[in-house]
Design a protein around this motif. Structure first.
Motif, PDB file in Angstrom:
ATOM      1  N   ARG A  62       8.823   4.394   4.665  1.00 27.84           N
ATOM      2  CA  ARG A  62       7.749   3.951   5.178  1.00 27.84           C
ATOM      3  C   ARG A  62       7.145   5.533   4.848  1.00 27.84           C
ATOM      4  O   ARG A  62       7.649   6.461   5.247  1.00 27.84           O
ATOM      5  CB  ARG A  62       7.872   3.361   6.490  1.00 27.84           C
ATOM      6  CG  ARG A  62       7.854   2.207   5.671  1.00 27.84           C
ATOM      7  CD  ARG A  62       7.705   0.616   7.204  1.00 27.84           C
ATOM      8  NE  ARG A  62       7.734  -0.671   7.034  1.00 27.84           N
ATOM      9  CZ  ARG A  62       8.017  -0.972   7.781  1.00 27.84           C
ATOM     10  NH1 ARG A  62       7.317  -0.435   9.035  1.00 27.84           N
ATOM     11  NH2 ARG A  62       8.328  -2.870   7.614  1.00 27.84           N
ATOM     12  N   LEU A  70       5.244   7.624   3.402  1.00 27.77           N
ATOM     13  CA  LEU A  70       4.644   8.335   2.224  1.00 27.77           C
ATOM     14  C   LEU A  70       3.843   9.079   2.549  1.00 27.77           C
ATOM     15  O   LEU A  70       3.000   9.007   2.944  1.00 27.77           O
ATOM     16  CB  LEU A  70       5.352   7.481   0.748  1.00 27.77           C
ATOM     17  CG  LEU A  70       6.576   6.635   0.655  1.00 27.77           C
ATOM     18  CD1 LEU A  70       6.866   5.881  -0.414  1.00 27.77           C
ATOM     19  CD2 LEU A  70       7.951   7.429   0.962  1.00 27.77           C
ATOM     20  N   SER A  86       0.455  10.976   0.406  1.00 29.64           N
ATOM     21  CA  SER A  86      -0.084  11.055  -1.263  1.00 29.64           C
ATOM     22  C   SER A  86       0.454  11.302  -2.528  1.00 29.64           C
ATOM     23  O   SER A  86       0.210  10.499  -2.838  1.00 29.64           O
ATOM     24  CB  SER A  86      -1.548  11.231  -0.962  1.00 29.64           C
ATOM     25  OG  SER A  86      -2.465  11.472  -1.818  1.00 29.64           O
ATOM     26  N   GLN A 145       3.705  11.420  -3.176  1.00 30.13           N
ATOM     27  CA  GLN A 145       4.639  10.252  -2.924  1.00 30.13           C
ATOM     28  C   GLN A 145       4.205   8.909  -3.944  1.00 30.13           C
ATOM     29  O   GLN A 145       4.766   7.879  -4.587  1.00 30.13           O
ATOM     30  CB  GLN A 145       5.379  10.704  -2.389  1.00 30.13           C
ATOM     31  CG  GLN A 145       6.565  11.604  -2.101  1.00 30.13           C
ATOM     32  CD  GLN A 145       7.075  11.741   0.167  1.00 30.13           C
ATOM     33  OE1 GLN A 145       7.329  10.846   0.399  1.00 30.13           O
ATOM     34  NE2 GLN A 145       8.077  13.180   0.270  1.00 30.13           N
ATOM     35  N   ARG A 146       2.940   8.911  -2.881  1.00 25.75           N
ATOM     36  CA  ARG A 146       2.487   7.481  -3.490  1.00 25.75           C
ATOM     37  C   ARG A 146       2.449   7.719  -4.843  1.00 25.75           C
ATOM     38  O   ARG A 146       1.996   6.718  -5.369  1.00 25.75           O
ATOM     39  CB  ARG A 146       1.089   7.217  -2.500  1.00 25.75           C
ATOM     40  CG  ARG A 146       1.456   6.852  -0.891  1.00 25.75           C
ATOM     41  CD  ARG A 146       1.130   6.130  -0.279  1.00 25.75           C
ATOM     42  NE  ARG A 146      -0.155   6.892   0.549  1.00 25.75           N
ATOM     43  CZ  ARG A 146      -0.489   7.116   0.975  1.00 25.75           C
ATOM     44  NH1 ARG A 146       0.139   7.506   1.652  1.00 25.75           N
ATOM     45  NH2 ARG A 146      -1.756   7.922   1.446  1.00 25.75           N
ATOM     46  N   ASN A 150       4.721   6.959  -6.843  1.00 28.78           N
ATOM     47  CA  ASN A 150       5.468   5.625  -7.486  1.00 28.78           C
ATOM     48  C   ASN A 150       4.661   5.038  -7.675  1.00 28.78           C
ATOM     49  O   ASN A 150       5.114   3.962  -8.472  1.00 28.78           O
ATOM     50  CB  ASN A 150       5.845   4.912  -5.944  1.00 28.78           C
ATOM     51  CG  ASN A 150       6.991   5.653  -5.061  1.00 28.78           C
ATOM     52  OD1 ASN A 150       7.611   6.640  -5.407  1.00 28.78           O
ATOM     53  ND2 ASN A 150       7.223   5.170  -3.453  1.00 28.78           N
ATOM     54  N   PHE A 151       3.458   5.056  -8.341  1.00 27.51           N
ATOM     55  CA  PHE A 151       2.583   4.001  -8.613  1.00 27.51           C
ATOM     56  C   PHE A 151       2.084   4.425 -10.010  1.00 27.51           C
ATOM     57  O   PHE A 151       2.679   3.936 -11.168  1.00 27.51           O
ATOM     58  CB  PHE A 151       1.074   4.982  -7.889  1.00 27.51           C
ATOM     59  CG  PHE A 151       0.244   4.106  -9.359  1.00 27.51           C
ATOM     60  CD1 PHE A 151      -0.244   3.334  -9.142  1.00 27.51           C
ATOM     61  CD2 PHE A 151      -0.317   5.324 -10.093  1.00 27.51           C
ATOM     62  CE1 PHE A 151      -1.280   2.341 -10.439  1.00 27.51           C
ATOM     63  CE2 PHE A 151      -1.546   4.794 -11.523  1.00 27.51           C
ATOM     64  CZ  PHE A 151      -1.965   3.132 -10.556  1.00 27.51           C
TER      65      PHE A 151
END
Length: 314
Positions: free
Chosen positions: A286, A288, A290, A292-293, A296-297
């Motif tokens: 948890r 993360l 911006s 990193q997100r 991941n997307f």
């Protein structure tokens, strides 16, 4: 001693022959005497066989039902039949006609589409014959289709072509493939214990696959026992061994678009696989950032290629 044993065996053979002849004359043949080479019911399989008649009627009358029956349309069936016909056809003899390539292919496709038992498929084809047909046709289909549809890139230019398509279609540069595994549920072999028992509570073997940007398999490993994790299957497969020994002709690291630092080419995977120089997986945990997100997307968006393939085909 040996001569006396030989005489006894000859005498027993003569007695057995006389008994068979007497039984045939009485209309009650001996259990070991074969009256016919093939029964009339099985002999009609070329004209009244279930697979022959049904395929002929469905291909011309109901294409949708044909697809439901064999999980492929009539055109693909005819194309596959042309590719494997020479590999699965048998010669006719003076005693009986062989089972046609059309019937053999229909039986194996029905078996693969439904997982039915050999007994339920045995209509005018003996159950013992179907067991051998399945093994022979599986090898024939693989040997015919693998060079056409399961081709591993053999040089740097082919790998770079895959990476360019990943960047154009999925906006993930320096990607060589999407990797994932799937548990194929099965009945545990006798005396296997918990070897095939997986974390989902079923017995299975593991299918590990790598796909390119166009939803095509470039590598498949299947057969490892379900107790082994997806990452463990990869560690033992021939692809990982070849990559460690630099036998795959993977291109050298190059900078990402609008960057200067060289970055290696990678396979995208999920958390089941270990992070390595040539394997990229999403950030975990948890809190993360911006960036990193977003990463991941992008990775998950790219990796769904292999998820869609495995779920659809599996």
């Amino acid at each position: 001693m040996s001569s006396s044993r030989t005489r006894k065996r000859k005498l027993a053979a003569i007695v057995l022959g006389i008994q068979c002849l007497e039984a045939m004359e009485d209309g009650e043949p001996h259990s070991k005497c074969r009256r016919i080479w093939i029964s009339d019911f099985i002999r009609k399989r070329d004209t009244d066989g279930f697979h022959v008649k049904l395929i002929t009627e469905l291909s011309s009358g109901d294409p949708n039902k044909f697809r439901e029956f064999l999980r492929m349309n009539a055109d693909n069936y005819e194309e596959l039949l042309k590719l494997v016909s020479s590999r699965i056809s048998k010669m006719d003899t003076s005693f009986r006609k062989s089972i046609s390539a059309t019937q053999r292919l229909a039986v194996i496709l029905r078996f693969l589409a439904t997982g039915e038992s050999f007994r339920s498929l045995a209509f005018r084809i003996p159950q013992c014959t179907i067991s051998s047909i399945v093994l022979e046709c599986l090898d024939a289909i693989y040997n015919a289709l693998a060079p056409l549809y399961l081709k591993m890139p053999s040089n740097e230019s082919e790998w770079k072509s895959i990476a360019e398509k990943f960047n154009d279609r999925w906006h993930f540069p320096n990607c060589l493939g999407a990797m994932d595994g799937k548990h194929i549920i099965m009945v545990a072999p006798p005396n296997s214990g918990s070897v095939y028992y997986n974390y989902k509570g079923t017995h299975s073997i593991v299918l590990l696959a790598i796909a390119d940007a166009e939803y095509r398999f470039i590598y498949v490993d299947v057969g490892c026992n379900g107790r082994v994790s997806h990452g463990g299957v990869y560690n033992k497969c021939s692809f990982a061994n070849a990559m460690e020994k630099n036998k795959l002709h993977i291109p050298q690291p190059v900078p990402l678009p609008q960057r200067t630092t060289p970055v290696p080419y990678v396979l995208v995977a999920d958390d089941a696989f270990a992070l390595r120089p040539n394997i990229m997986k999403p950030y975990s945990g948890r809190g993360l950032t911006s960036a990193q997100r977003v990463f991941n997307f992008r990775l998950s968006h790219t990796r769904r290629i292999i998820i869609i393939i495995i779920v659809t085909e599996g």
